[in-house]
Design a protein around this motif. Structure first.
Motif, short mmCIF file in Angstrom:
data_model
loop_
_atom_site.label_atom_id
_atom_site.label_comp_id
_atom_site.label_asym_id
_atom_site.label_seq_id
_atom_site.Cartn_x
_atom_site.Cartn_y
_atom_site.Cartn_z
N GLY A 9 16.11 8.86 61.71
CA GLY A 9 16.96 7.73 60.29
C GLY A 9 17.80 7.10 61.47
N GLY A 10 18.82 7.06 61.21
CA GLY A 10 19.67 5.52 61.71
C GLY A 10 19.61 4.83 61.43
N VAL A 11 20.49 3.55 61.11
CA VAL A 11 21.16 2.28 60.79
C VAL A 11 20.48 1.01 61.24
CG1 VAL A 11 22.38 0.50 61.36
CG2 VAL A 11 23.28 2.95 61.74
N VAL A 12 20.12 -0.07 60.03
CA VAL A 12 18.66 -0.98 60.38
C VAL A 12 19.40 -1.93 59.88
CG1 VAL A 12 17.26 0.22 58.42
CG2 VAL A 12 16.82 -1.56 59.68
N GLN A 13 18.88 -3.11 59.35
CA GLN A 13 19.19 -4.54 59.41
C GLN A 13 18.83 -4.43 57.05
OE1 GLN A 13 19.58 -7.31 61.44
NE2 GLN A 13 21.18 -7.09 62.21
N PRO A 14 18.70 -5.24 56.96
CA PRO A 14 18.29 -5.23 55.91
C PRO A 14 16.80 -6.05 55.73
CG PRO A 14 20.28 -5.33 54.75
CD PRO A 14 20.22 -6.32 55.99
N GLY A 15 15.57 -5.37 55.47
CA GLY A 15 14.52 -6.24 55.74
C GLY A 15 14.16 -5.41 56.58
N GLY A 16 14.80 -3.99 57.36
CA GLY A 16 13.99 -3.88 58.43
C GLY A 16 12.97 -2.80 58.07
N SER A 17 12.56 -1.95 59.32
CA SER A 17 11.82 -0.67 58.99
C SER A 17 12.26 0.96 59.56
CB SER A 17 10.97 -0.94 59.11
OG SER A 17 9.91 -2.21 59.04
N LEU A 18 11.83 1.08 59.16
CA LEU A 18 12.35 2.93 59.63
C LEU A 18 11.14 3.95 58.93
CD1 LEU A 18 16.65 3.99 59.33
CD2 LEU A 18 15.00 3.28 61.18
N LEU A 80 7.49 9.59 56.31
CA LEU A 80 7.47 8.24 55.33
C LEU A 80 8.08 7.37 56.37
CD1 LEU A 80 8.43 7.84 51.98
CD2 LEU A 80 11.04 8.30 52.44
N GLN A 81 7.01 6.35 55.68
CA GLN A 81 6.59 5.23 56.23
C GLN A 81 8.07 4.37 55.29
OE1 GLN A 81 5.83 3.67 59.66
NE2 GLN A 81 7.27 1.52 58.77
N MET A 82 9.03 3.30 56.22
CA MET A 82 9.29 2.80 55.12
C MET A 82 10.12 0.97 54.96
SD MET A 82 13.08 5.48 53.82
CE MET A 82 13.44 5.62 55.59
N ASN A 83 9.57 0.09 54.50
CA ASN A 83 9.83 -1.11 55.03
C ASN A 83 10.35 -1.57 54.11
OD1 ASN A 83 7.78 -0.22 56.83
ND2 ASN A 83 5.58 -0.82 55.34
N SER A 84 10.96 -2.95 54.63
CA SER A 84 11.40 -3.73 53.53
C SER A 84 12.87 -3.64 53.40
CB SER A 84 10.96 -4.43 52.05
OG SER A 84 9.86 -5.10 52.71
N LEU A 85 13.71 -2.42 54.08
CA LEU A 85 14.90 -1.73 53.46
C LEU A 85 15.84 -3.12 53.03
CD1 LEU A 85 14.57 0.36 56.20
CD2 LEU A 85 14.45 1.67 54.34
N LYS A 86 16.20 -2.06 52.09
CA LYS A 86 17.20 -2.55 51.15
C LYS A 86 18.88 -1.51 51.51
CE LYS A 86 14.25 -3.59 47.69
NZ LYS A 86 14.07 -4.54 45.85
N PRO A 87 20.28 -2.49 50.96
CA PRO A 87 21.33 -1.16 50.96
C PRO A 87 21.47 -0.51 50.19
CG PRO A 87 22.04 -3.62 51.09
CD PRO A 87 20.79 -3.89 50.78
#
Length: 121
Positions: A9-18, A80-87
């Protein structure tokens, strides 16, 4: 005892991935379903994605096409690959293992402690 430990987990900008990881430990013989749930502030915990030992998956409509769940049974680990992250993906993400068979128990349902994902610019 079976324990689940999440990471990634962590902090990511919109559109980023974790990429989240969850490793199960203990005298585990098998785990039927492993999954990820999330809980945003003021909301109920909801299913994000889950995967069976046979590889069948299902996803929440809100994450289809953006998130991918996978597992490595030899390591008792789910990803869990998370792409195109949204707020609106901001939440505490919890790992779950269901129908866990161990040397002394059958049918356990186990939760991890959670890992915070924050999507913000």
């Amino acid at each position: 005892q079976v324990q689940l430990v999440e990471s990634g987990g962590g902090v990511v900008q919109p559109g980023g991935s974790l990429r989240l990881s969850c490793a199960a430990s203990g005298s585990i013989f098998s785990i039927y379903t492993m999954g990820w749930y999330r809980q945003a502030p003021g909301k109920q915990r909801e299913l994000v994605a889950r995967i069976t030992s046979g590889g069948s998956t299902n996803y929440a409509d809100s994450v289809k096409g953006r998130f991918t769940i996978s597992r490595a049974d030899a390591k008792n680990t789910v990803y869990l690959q998370m792409n195109s992250l949204k707020p609106e993906d901001t939440a505490v993400y919890y790992c779950n293992a269901d129908r866990v068979v161990t040397a002394t128990s059958y049918g356990l349902n186990v939760w991890g402690q959670g890992t915070l994902v924050t999507v913000s610019s």
